[in-house]
Write a protein that holds these residues in place. Sequence first.
Motif, short mmCIF file in Angstrom:
data_model
loop_
_atom_site.label_atom_id
_atom_site.label_comp_id
_atom_site.label_asym_id
_atom_site.label_seq_id
_atom_site.Cartn_x
_atom_site.Cartn_y
_atom_site.Cartn_z
N ARG A 148 1.00 -1.33 -0.09
CA ARG A 148 0.10 -0.03 -0.02
C ARG A 148 0.94 1.27 0.20
NH1 ARG A 148 -3.01 1.00 5.43
NH2 ARG A 148 -1.18 2.50 5.62
N SER A 149 0.50 2.49 -0.68
CA SER A 149 0.92 3.79 -0.72
C SER A 149 -0.17 4.56 -0.14
CB SER A 149 1.31 4.08 -1.97
OG SER A 149 2.51 3.14 -2.56
N ALA A 150 0.15 5.36 0.72
CA ALA A 150 -0.60 6.37 1.14
C ALA A 150 -0.10 7.91 0.63
CB ALA A 150 -0.98 6.32 2.49
N VAL A 151 -0.88 8.50 -0.02
CA VAL A 151 -0.05 9.70 -0.48
C VAL A 151 -1.28 10.91 -0.07
CG1 VAL A 151 0.71 10.92 -2.65
CG2 VAL A 151 0.76 8.54 -2.63
N GLU A 152 -0.44 12.22 0.20
CA GLU A 152 -1.17 13.25 0.73
C GLU A 152 -1.16 14.03 -0.68
OE1 GLU A 152 -1.08 17.46 3.23
OE2 GLU A 152 0.11 15.77 4.07
N VAL A 153 -2.67 14.27 -0.85
CA VAL A 153 -2.76 15.25 -2.22
C VAL A 153 -3.41 16.48 -1.72
CG1 VAL A 153 -2.88 13.31 -3.57
CG2 VAL A 153 -5.17 14.15 -2.58
N ALA A 154 -3.38 17.64 -2.44
CA ALA A 154 -3.92 19.01 -2.18
C ALA A 154 -5.71 18.86 -2.04
CB ALA A 154 -3.52 19.97 -3.02
N ALA A 155 -6.02 18.02 -3.03
CA ALA A 155 -7.49 18.18 -3.19
C ALA A 155 -7.93 16.99 -4.16
CB ALA A 155 -8.18 19.16 -3.74
#
Length: 172
Positions: A148-155
């Motif tokens: 799994r990858s968890a990525v923070e995105v702006a929106a």
Amino acid sequence: MKKLPIPIALSALALSVALSPLSQAEEVKAASSEVVRHALPDSDFPISLAVEIPANKTVVHLSGQVPIAIDDNADANSIRAYGTLEQQTVSSLKAIEKTLASLDLTLSDVYRMQVFLVAQEGKVDFDGFMKGYTQFFGTAEQANLPVRSAVEVAALANPGWLVEIEVSAVRP
């Protein structure tokens, strides 16, 4: 090294072949047809370090799934309409579970997951995400863990969405 006469050498070779179970080759072949999930060393974090997919398996990629509204009275572009990150994670994973079922697959067939998380007030509620995620993965009923990858995105496309989840599954 002392050379053996040819008849003795051939007898030794025949004996070693006879003592080797024929099922050993079959075991290697069977093992190569199974999905192999490698655990994270010295960790109980509910993801796999790596997953090996044999060449004879069919891989199914699902499009990203976003949460479903839980409050129809709220503005459809608001977080209130979709709930907390935990609620949105549960909603998204239930929708993924439903899509997988329509393809004769289950969450235990998921081997890869990519998660897009939106920060609120400068911070992602990763604990909330994990509370939702661990309802589906790493349980006694469903112990198969994906990479799994968890990525923070702006929106995301809708300002009310805090999570979008993509998965890939392997057909058993």
